[in-house]
Structure formats: structure tokens, C-alpha cells
Design a protein around this motif. Sequence first.
Motif, short mmCIF file in Angstrom:
data_model
loop_
_atom_site.label_atom_id
_atom_site.label_comp_id
_atom_site.label_asym_id
_atom_site.label_seq_id
_atom_site.Cartn_x
_atom_site.Cartn_y
_atom_site.Cartn_z
N UNK A 9 0.86 -1.17 0.00
CA UNK A 9 0.00 0.00 0.00
C UNK A 9 0.90 1.22 0.00
N UNK A 10 0.44 2.27 -0.61
CA UNK A 10 1.28 3.44 -0.80
C UNK A 10 0.58 4.71 -0.35
N UNK A 11 1.34 5.57 0.28
CA UNK A 11 0.92 6.93 0.57
C UNK A 11 1.79 7.81 -0.31
N UNK A 24 -2.36 14.76 -1.22
CA UNK A 24 -1.91 13.55 -0.53
C UNK A 24 -2.95 12.46 -0.71
N UNK A 25 -2.50 11.26 -1.07
CA UNK A 25 -3.42 10.15 -1.28
C UNK A 25 -2.85 8.82 -0.82
N UNK A 26 -3.66 7.78 -0.90
CA UNK A 26 -3.28 6.43 -0.51
C UNK A 26 -3.90 5.46 -1.49
N UNK A 27 -3.16 4.41 -1.84
CA UNK A 27 -3.65 3.42 -2.79
C UNK A 27 -2.99 2.07 -2.57
N UNK A 56 6.53 12.35 -3.91
CA UNK A 56 6.86 11.67 -2.66
C UNK A 56 6.06 10.38 -2.57
N UNK A 57 6.71 9.33 -2.05
CA UNK A 57 6.06 8.02 -1.99
C UNK A 57 6.58 7.23 -0.79
N UNK A 58 5.65 6.63 -0.04
CA UNK A 58 5.98 5.71 1.05
C UNK A 58 5.25 4.40 0.81
N UNK A 59 5.88 3.29 1.15
CA UNK A 59 5.30 1.96 0.95
C UNK A 59 5.02 1.31 2.31
#
Length: 106
Positions: A9-11, A24-27, A56-59
Motif C-alpha cells: 500500500x502506498x501513501x 496527498x493520497x493512498x492506494x 513523494x512516496x511511502x510503501x
Amino acid sequence: MPNRDFHCYYVYILASKKNGTLYTGMTGGIDNRMEQHKLEMFEGFTKKHNVKNLVYLEEFQYVDDAMAREKKLKKWRRQWKIDLIEEENPQWRDLTEDWKGFMGNK
């Protein structure tokens, strides 16, 4: 959908340009979601403000962690988000440019 031992999942944070409008989103599928944003498939904020550069990306492995992080970032002040982006991506490059095969990237 592929059968995996774990999920991702990613923010993410999108920008219209350096120091521009932020979203800002999440998927659970970042490549599909970015294609949707780039092709302006969503009516609303990102399309209206031309926000489609992934800066920007976080996993995350767990959806609850991703959702909590997204909610936290959405409450942050704008400058905190800018600082977060610039810590990882000081040039505000569109991170999708590094994805081979993504919408024609080589």
C-alpha cells in the motif's frame, strides 16, 4: 489480481509543480493510480488544479498503517509536507519518470 505473499500500500504526494499545489493520497496500486491521475480520470481536485507529478512516496505492507499515515500527513501544515518532499526529492522530480514501461517511459 496477482497472488502475493504480502500486499503493498502506498501513501503519496502529488504536486502541480515545485512548491505548487499538493495532494496527498493512498492506494493499493500505485502504478494504476498514477496512470489515472496522469490521464485526469478523476473529476475533482487533482484534475482542477493539474496535480499529477508524483513527488513523494511511502510503501506499507498493511493497509491500516498506510491509512493512518495518510490521515496524519493530511493534517500536516503545508511547509512540513514541503520539507518532507525536499528531504527525499529536493528537485521535485516526477518519480514516475524512473518507472520503466510506465506510460511510455523507456
